[in-house]
Design an enzyme around this catalytic site. Structure first.
Site, short mmCIF file in Angstrom:
data_model
loop_
_atom_site.label_atom_id
_atom_site.label_comp_id
_atom_site.label_asym_id
_atom_site.label_seq_id
_atom_site.Cartn_x
_atom_site.Cartn_y
_atom_site.Cartn_z
CG ASP A 6 -4.29 11.17 -6.50
OD1 ASP A 6 -4.31 10.31 -5.58
OD2 ASP A 6 -5.33 11.63 -7.01
NE ARG A 53 -2.45 8.85 -9.45
CZ ARG A 53 -3.11 8.43 -8.39
NH1 ARG A 53 -2.47 8.00 -7.33
NH2 ARG A 53 -4.44 8.44 -8.37
CG ASP A 60 -6.02 8.85 6.01
OD1 ASP A 60 -5.60 9.29 7.08
OD2 ASP A 60 -6.80 9.47 5.29
CD GLU A 106 -3.13 0.78 0.29
OE1 GLU A 106 -2.58 1.45 -0.58
OE2 GLU A 106 -4.33 0.92 0.59
CG LEU A 126 -5.19 -1.98 3.58
CD1 LEU A 126 -3.83 -1.97 4.27
CD2 LEU A 126 -5.18 -2.97 2.43
P1 IMP Z 1 -7.81 4.71 4.22
O1 IMP Z 1 -8.85 3.75 3.75
O2 IMP Z 1 -8.42 5.86 4.97
O3 IMP Z 1 -6.68 4.07 4.99
O4 IMP Z 1 -7.21 5.42 2.94
C1 IMP Z 1 -6.45 4.74 2.04
C2 IMP Z 1 -6.32 5.49 0.73
O5 IMP Z 1 -6.67 6.88 0.80
C3 IMP Z 1 -4.88 5.46 0.27
O6 IMP Z 1 -4.56 4.27 -0.42
C4 IMP Z 1 -4.78 6.70 -0.58
O7 IMP Z 1 -5.18 6.41 -1.91
C5 IMP Z 1 -5.76 7.68 0.03
N1 IMP Z 1 -5.07 8.64 0.92
C6 IMP Z 1 -5.14 8.71 2.27
N2 IMP Z 1 -4.39 9.72 2.76
C7 IMP Z 1 -3.82 10.31 1.67
C8 IMP Z 1 -2.89 11.43 1.53
O8 IMP Z 1 -2.45 12.08 2.46
N3 IMP Z 1 -2.55 11.74 0.25
C9 IMP Z 1 -3.02 11.05 -0.85
N4 IMP Z 1 -3.85 10.01 -0.74
C10 IMP Z 1 -4.25 9.63 0.50
#
Ligand code: IMP
Length: 179
Positions: free
Chosen positions: A164, A170, A108, A104, A113
């Site tokens: 991005d 990117r 965040d 990954e 996941l």
């Molecule tokens: P999660 O499901 O909240 O853990 O987010 C996962 C996805 O959100 C990542 O694979 C990224 O594509 C996007 N993402 C989360 N934080 C950021 C950031 O700070 N910059 C760019 N993309 C982010």
């Protein structure tokens, strides 16, 4: 002094991780993986789009036998009762009995996941670990075991090195943080 600020869409970002720092850390992560997976033949599943650069650099540093595939996750606003459902596009490999490493770009909230892992576990891999370049511990709401973490970073939006902001950024070799 060298100008380190960049503009992506309407936001200004400042350099956070240099290309050298990223490459050094990727090498260290690969060294750990080479050690842990010695005499195994893991399958790396890299999650598009954000992880393509990290997956490529990490894979180049591997000295073990390994396979790599890419998948794309799509979140749909499903039936009102179940909320968002994460589905994968492009996973053709059979995971049964395999040592699987998820790759990954960033964890965040952990929601993506957390929702997706059960679908992989359902296929009964022999083992399943997660390698993420970035982790925002303060933002993570879902319990996840992250086996390989490149950098733990503050809860601030970042771009570059595959990540991005609304489609752009990117291609940057470094990682930038919103100002
Ligand atoms: P999660 O499901 O909240 O853990 O987010 C996962 C996805 O959100 C990542 O694979 C990224 O594509 C996007 N993402 C989360 N934080 C950021 C950031 O700070 N910059 C760019 N993309 C982010």
């Amino acid at each position: 002094m060298k100008e380190t600020l960049i503009q992506v869409h309407d936001k200004t970002f400042d350099i956070y991780l240099s290309e050298e720092k990223i490459q050094q850390r990727v090498k260290e992560m690969a060294a750990d993986i080479n050690k842990d997976y010695k005499n195994k033949k893991p399958l790396f599943i890299a999650i598009l789009n954000g992880s393509f650069m990290f997956a490529s650099d990490l894979f180049k540093q591997l000295t073990i036998e390994a396979e790599l595939c890419f998948i794309k996750l799509a979140s749909y606003k499903g039936m009102k009762s179940s909320g968002n459902v994460v589905t994968s596009i492009g996973l053709e490999d059979d995971l049964f009995g395999r040592d699987v490493v998820i790759v990954e770009d960033i964890v965040d909230t952990g929601k993506t996941l957390h929702r997706f892992l059960p679908k992989l576990i359902h296929q009964q891999p022999k083992s399943l670990t997660i390698a993420t370049l970035l982790h925002k511990p303060e933002a993570t709401e879902y319990e996840l075991t992250l086996d390989y973490v490149g950098f733990s970073i503050p809860k601030k939006f970042v771009v570059g090195y595959g990540l991005d902001y609304d489609g752009l950024g990117r291609n940057l070799k470094e990682i930038y943080q919103v100002v």
